[in-house]
Design a protein around this motif. Structure first.
Motif, PDB file in Angstrom:
ATOM      1  N   LYS A 175       0.824  -1.207   0.000  1.00  0.00           N
ATOM      2  CA  LYS A 175       0.000   0.000   0.000  1.00  0.00           C
ATOM      3  C   LYS A 175       0.860   1.261   0.000  1.00  0.00           C
ATOM      4  CE  LYS A 175      -4.180  -1.883   2.114  1.00  0.00           C
ATOM      5  NZ  LYS A 175      -5.151  -1.760   3.231  1.00  0.00           N
ATOM      6  N   THR A 176       1.974   1.227   0.739  1.00  0.00           N
ATOM      7  CA  THR A 176       2.850   2.404   0.793  1.00  0.00           C
ATOM      8  C   THR A 176       3.464   2.696  -0.569  1.00  0.00           C
ATOM      9  OG1 THR A 176       3.354   1.981   3.116  1.00  0.00           O
ATOM     10  CG2 THR A 176       4.876   3.383   1.904  1.00  0.00           C
ATOM     11  N   ILE A 177       3.979   1.677  -1.228  1.00  0.00           N
ATOM     12  CA  ILE A 177       4.635   1.889  -2.512  1.00  0.00           C
ATOM     13  C   ILE A 177       3.620   2.278  -3.584  1.00  0.00           C
ATOM     14  CG2 ILE A 177       4.520  -0.490  -3.315  1.00  0.00           C
ATOM     15  CD1 ILE A 177       7.540   1.842  -3.663  1.00  0.00           C
ATOM     16  N   LYS A 178       2.400   1.708  -3.520  1.00  0.00           N
ATOM     17  CA  LYS A 178       1.376   2.075  -4.505  1.00  0.00           C
ATOM     18  C   LYS A 178       0.907   3.510  -4.279  1.00  0.00           C
ATOM     19  CE  LYS A 178      -2.880   0.454  -6.660  1.00  0.00           C
ATOM     20  NZ  LYS A 178      -3.959  -0.562  -6.637  1.00  0.00           N
ATOM     21  N   ARG A 179       0.776   3.906  -3.011  1.00  0.00           N
ATOM     22  CA  ARG A 179       0.386   5.290  -2.711  1.00  0.00           C
ATOM     23  C   ARG A 179       1.459   6.268  -3.199  1.00  0.00           C
ATOM     24  NH1 ARG A 179       0.582   5.004   2.388  1.00  0.00           N
ATOM     25  NH2 ARG A 179      -1.410   3.913   2.590  1.00  0.00           N
ATOM     26  N   LYS A 180       2.708   5.887  -3.052  1.00  0.00           N
ATOM     27  CA  LYS A 180       3.809   6.745  -3.516  1.00  0.00           C
ATOM     28  C   LYS A 180       3.761   6.902  -5.036  1.00  0.00           C
ATOM     29  CE  LYS A 180       8.871   7.057  -3.447  1.00  0.00           C
ATOM     30  NZ  LYS A 180       8.945   8.417  -2.863  1.00  0.00           N
ATOM     31  N   LEU A 181       3.499   5.810  -5.738  1.00  0.00           N
ATOM     32  CA  LEU A 181       3.409   5.892  -7.193  1.00  0.00           C
ATOM     33  C   LEU A 181       2.258   6.795  -7.629  1.00  0.00           C
ATOM     34  CD1 LEU A 181       4.020   2.183  -8.264  1.00  0.00           C
ATOM     35  CD2 LEU A 181       5.403   4.134  -8.928  1.00  0.00           C
ATOM     36  N   GLU A 182       1.099   6.621  -7.025  1.00  0.00           N
ATOM     37  CA  GLU A 182      -0.073   7.404  -7.435  1.00  0.00           C
ATOM     38  C   GLU A 182       0.075   8.874  -7.075  1.00  0.00           C
ATOM     39  OE1 GLU A 182      -3.199   5.345  -5.520  1.00  0.00           O
ATOM     40  OE2 GLU A 182      -3.376   3.779  -7.063  1.00  0.00           O
ATOM     41  N   ASN A 183       0.833   9.179  -6.011  1.00  0.00           N
ATOM     42  CA  ASN A 183       1.022  10.575  -5.610  1.00  0.00           C
ATOM     43  C   ASN A 183       2.102  11.285  -6.425  1.00  0.00           C
ATOM     44  OD1 ASN A 183      -0.960  10.335  -3.651  1.00  0.00           O
ATOM     45  ND2 ASN A 183       0.495   9.857  -2.003  1.00  0.00           N
ATOM     46  N   GLU A 184       3.134  10.565  -6.833  1.00  0.00           N
ATOM     47  CA  GLU A 184       4.273  11.197  -7.488  1.00  0.00           C
ATOM     48  C   GLU A 184       4.204  11.162  -9.007  1.00  0.00           C
ATOM     49  OE1 GLU A 184       7.847   9.516  -5.988  1.00  0.00           O
ATOM     50  OE2 GLU A 184       7.567  10.283  -3.946  1.00  0.00           O
ATOM     51  N   ILE A 185       3.560  10.150  -9.571  1.00  0.00           N
ATOM     52  CA  ILE A 185       3.486  10.033 -11.029  1.00  0.00           C
ATOM     53  C   ILE A 185       2.147  10.586 -11.497  1.00  0.00           C
ATOM     54  CG2 ILE A 185       3.503   8.438 -12.979  1.00  0.00           C
ATOM     55  CD1 ILE A 185       5.257   6.610 -11.360  1.00  0.00           C
ATOM     56  N   PRO A 186       2.124  11.502 -12.462  1.00  0.00           N
ATOM     57  CA  PRO A 186       0.856  12.051 -12.956  1.00  0.00           C
ATOM     58  C   PRO A 186      -0.077  10.954 -13.469  1.00  0.00           C
ATOM     59  CG  PRO A 186       2.715  13.306 -13.813  1.00  0.00           C
ATOM     60  CD  PRO A 186       3.290  12.095 -13.140  1.00  0.00           C
ATOM     61  N   HIS A 187      -1.348  11.147 -13.190  1.00  0.00           N
ATOM     62  CA  HIS A 187      -2.335  10.150 -13.613  1.00  0.00           C
ATOM     63  C   HIS A 187      -2.349   9.998 -15.132  1.00  0.00           C
ATOM     64  CE1 HIS A 187      -6.024   7.809 -13.716  1.00  0.00           C
ATOM     65  NE2 HIS A 187      -6.541   8.688 -14.561  1.00  0.00           N
ATOM     66  N   ALA A 188      -2.162  11.104 -15.853  1.00  0.00           N
ATOM     67  CA  ALA A 188      -2.173  11.036 -17.312  1.00  0.00           C
ATOM     68  C   ALA A 188      -1.028  10.165 -17.829  1.00  0.00           C
ATOM     69  CB  ALA A 188      -2.080  12.437 -17.910  1.00  0.00           C
ATOM     70  N   LEU A 189       0.140  10.217 -17.168  1.00  0.00           N
ATOM     71  CA  LEU A 189       1.266   9.378 -17.580  1.00  0.00           C
ATOM     72  C   LEU A 189       0.970   7.907 -17.317  1.00  0.00           C
ATOM     73  CD1 LEU A 189       4.120   9.095 -18.659  1.00  0.00           C
ATOM     74  CD2 LEU A 189       4.972   9.532 -16.348  1.00  0.00           C
ATOM     75  N   ILE A 190       0.315   7.612 -16.190  1.00  0.00           N
ATOM     76  CA  ILE A 190      -0.047   6.227 -15.898  1.00  0.00           C
ATOM     77  C   ILE A 190      -0.998   5.686 -16.958  1.00  0.00           C
ATOM     78  CG2 ILE A 190      -1.223   4.746 -14.220  1.00  0.00           C
ATOM     79  CD1 ILE A 190      -0.210   6.576 -12.008  1.00  0.00           C
ATOM     80  N   VAL A 191      -1.978   6.496 -17.346  1.00  0.00           N
ATOM     81  CA  VAL A 191      -2.933   6.064 -18.373  1.00  0.00           C
ATOM     82  C   VAL A 191      -2.229   5.879 -19.708  1.00  0.00           C
ATOM     83  CG1 VAL A 191      -4.978   6.759 -19.666  1.00  0.00           C
ATOM     84  CG2 VAL A 191      -4.878   7.140 -17.197  1.00  0.00           C
TER      85      VAL A 191
END
Length: 636
Positions: free
Chosen positions: A229-245
């Motif tokens: 959960k910590t590492i996933k929260r870090k990814l979602e907070n630091e990487i823009p959602h548009a880049l993830i998509v």
């Protein structure tokens, strides 16, 4: 630059914890304090240098900015300079930017947190009301705390935080600062890079699978790996959602992350601008040639109204299909001013768009002949392939469009396979009826239609606007297929698919590049020849080959040559009215001048003087006699 210096008591008030907890934390983390001692004991600390989270530092800065009063701990070097006068006590107030930053911080908190801050503000107002009646601050805090179920010390902390603060900012200053205060366990950079590389890819693996592989890699390399959960929260907070998509779902999904541009069609009128595209149906059709395939239709749609104006069905998307569909459009309605379509190989062919500079498809040659659309005086605009917002015609192929009403027509139920294809005549008849129904359907919800049908909106605008109609000469542009040719250097004849064509006008264009338009179904009918810029030269007849011993054909050719020569003689009589001798008599007789002109300047002779025979010894001897004597002497 402003330095934020705060005592332990002020830090405790800003973080809503007891001073004892702050002292224990300062001792445990070895906070560095300033050398000076405050009145009554205690020291000050530079907030920016404390090992606190960003949220905690923001809370402390906001508390110091909003609690400015005599003896404030906010220190500005520029304000402390001797040449800058100090502000009078009681007039120092936080700036609008400070208040804006505080309210932005409060807006990031949950609605439940802000509701609690509002209740705290009400408790502070109740304390002030009791103090106005003469009650002491301790007794007032205890009394209000007893009513709301809180301790008096807690209410006193709220009161101190709002002292000197504008009542309108009490809710923002009393927002709960808890959350994010626990120390965060950051992963190793290596394992973080591994997880990003594994998770951010188009195959879209689940995060659980990615984390399990990361655990094995971290164990093998000794990397620091926090919880899932910590590492996933870090990814979602630091990487823009548009880049993830973009990385996990692709370009099409990424485009939907942003609102699409809304285009206003009212800038056009009916037939001013049209857009076209091809659509391949799912049913199999048998064409007249016997070929069985899924047919492709090229459709032209009016951008203003949305009405389908013309279409052509063929075995595939090709340049002849597009050229003839443009002819259908112009024959029925007129010449549009703008054509919008994408730059596919079939749509951007040179027969249709030749001479357009920004085609970006096929090489644009300097001597390239003009295509059909430029010769009609219309402009070409390119659109993004597969992008419905750029070409509205693509929307009529989807749900509720032609694909829905033609591919799924009840007359084609159980038919349209390779083993049981549909005759092309029947398919075209159904397609004609369904397109007519599509245009006549009412209750259209676009801003232009507003409940009307495409037919009604188009008819209203078409009746009011200026329409350009095609002439007989322009009809040849789409009825006849164009072919770049080069005139023969000797007689000016041209060759198309093995057939020779010639007319007298071609003799002026020997060896030049031209464009010939012909009927592919009747090659012997002749061809119309144009210059590269679209100017007509004439109609060239097909010169059919004859048998070697065919006297009738030879006699006919001789007669044609005699007729042409006789016609030229008639032109000669009409054009050349005097011969060369008569023209020579028109020249004036030129006479030479009586005396030649005299020169007033004589060229000088400079250099060594020539030697005379008396002074030159060599001139006294006859060299020819000496040479002859030497020759005779050698013979002896």
């Amino acid at each position: 630059m402003t330095l934020f210096l705060a005592s332990l008591a002020e830090i405790a008030a800003a973080l809503e914890i007891t001073p004892r907890a702050v002292r224990k934390r300062a001792q445990k983390q070895s906070w560095a304090c300033l050398g000076e001692t405050l009145q009554g004991g205690g020291r000050r600390y530079n907030v920016d240098e404390l090992p606190l989270s960003d949220q905690e530092k923001t809370r402390i800065r906001a508390h110091l900015l909003l609690c400015v009063r005599p003896g404030s701990t906010v220190f500005t070097p520029e304000a402390a300079a001797p040449e800058a006068p100090a502000a009078p006590p009681g007039e120092s107030r936080p700036t609008d930017e400070d208040r804006e930053a505080l309210w932005n911080y409060a807006a990031q908190k949950s609605a439940k947190n802000r509701e609690g801050a509002a209740r705290k503000a009400e408790a502070v107002r109740a304390v002030e009301s009791l103090m106005a009646r003469g009650t002491g601050i301790t007794a007032a805090c205890n009394e209000v705390g007893a009513k709301i179920g809180k301790g008096g010390d807690r209410v006193r902390v709220w009161f101190e935080k709002t002292r000197g603060v504008d009542p309108g900012d009490w809710v923002a200053i009393l927002v709960d600062a808890r959350g994010g205060n626990r120390p965060k366990k950051d992963p190793s950079p290596e394992v973080y890079d591994y997880i990003k590389a594994d998770w951010l890819r188009i195959e879209r693996p689940t995060f659980q699978a990615v984390y399990e592989r990361a655990e094995r890699a971290a164990k093998a390399h000794g990397w620091e790996l926090p919880s899932l959960k910590t590492i996933k929260r870090k990814l979602e907070n630091e990487i823009p959602h548009a880049l993830i998509v973009l990385k996990r779902q692709g370009e099409d999904a990424y485009k939907k992350c942003y609102p699409a541009q809304e285009r206003d069609k009212t800038v056009f009128r009916a037939l001013e601008a049209v857009n076209g595209d091809g659509y391949t149906f799912f049913k199999y059709v048998r064409f007249e040639s016997g070929e069985v395939c899924r047919p492709t239709a090229w459709v032209w749609q009016d951008i203003y109204s949305g009405k389908i104006l013309a279409w052509r069905l063929d075995v595939s998307e090709n340049k002849d299909q597009i050229r003839l569909s443009i002819g259908d459009l112009i024959e029925h309605y007129g010449i549009p001013s703008y054509f919008l379509f994408d730059s596919t190989r079939a749509a951007a062919n040179k027969d249709v768009t030749g001479g357009v500079k920004n085609r970006y498809r096929f090489k644009v040659m300097p001597d390239e002949p003009l295509g059909l659309i430029p010769q009609l005086g219309a402009a070409v605009h390119w659109a993004t392939p597969g992008h419905g917002q750029a070409k509205p015609v693509e929307r009529c192929f989807g749900v509720g469009g032609l694909g829905e009403h033609i591919d799924k027509h009840p007359a084609f139920s159980g038919r349209g396979t390779q083993a049981n294809p549909i005759p092309v005549e029947e398919f075209e008849a159904i397609m004609t009826a369904e397109i007519a129904a599509y245009n006549a359907r009412r209750r259209r919800r676009s801003k232009v239609c507003n409940g009307k049908s495409f037919d009604e909106v188009f008819a209203e605008s078409y009746a009011k606007g200026p329409i350009r109609k095609a002439t007989r000469e322009q009809r040849a542009l789409w009825l006849l297929a164009p072919e770049p040719v080069t005139a023969n250097a000797k007689d000016g004849s041209i060759k198309i698919m093995g057939n020779r064509y010639w007319c007298e006008e071609l003799t002026r264009y020997k060896g030049k590049k031209l464009v010939a338009r012909f009927d592919p179904a009747n090659m012997h009918k002749g061809a119309i020849v144009y210059q590269l810029d679209g100017r007509r030269i004439g109609e060239a007849e097909c010169i059919l080959p004859a048998g070697f011993n065919d006297r009738n054909a030879a006699r006919e050719v001789a007669k044609q040559k005699a007729r042409r020569k006789k016609a030229l003689r008639e032109i000669e009589k009409a054009e050349i009215r005097i011969n060369a001798r008569e023209a020579a008599k028109c020249l004036p007789q030129e006479t030479p001048p009586a005396t030649p002109p005299s020169s007033k300047i004589v060229e000088g002779m400079f250099g060594k003087k020539e030697k005379s025979a008396e002074t030159d010894p060599a001139s006294a001897h006859n060299f020819e006699e000496i040479a002859e004597a030497m020759y005779l002497h050698s013979l002896k």
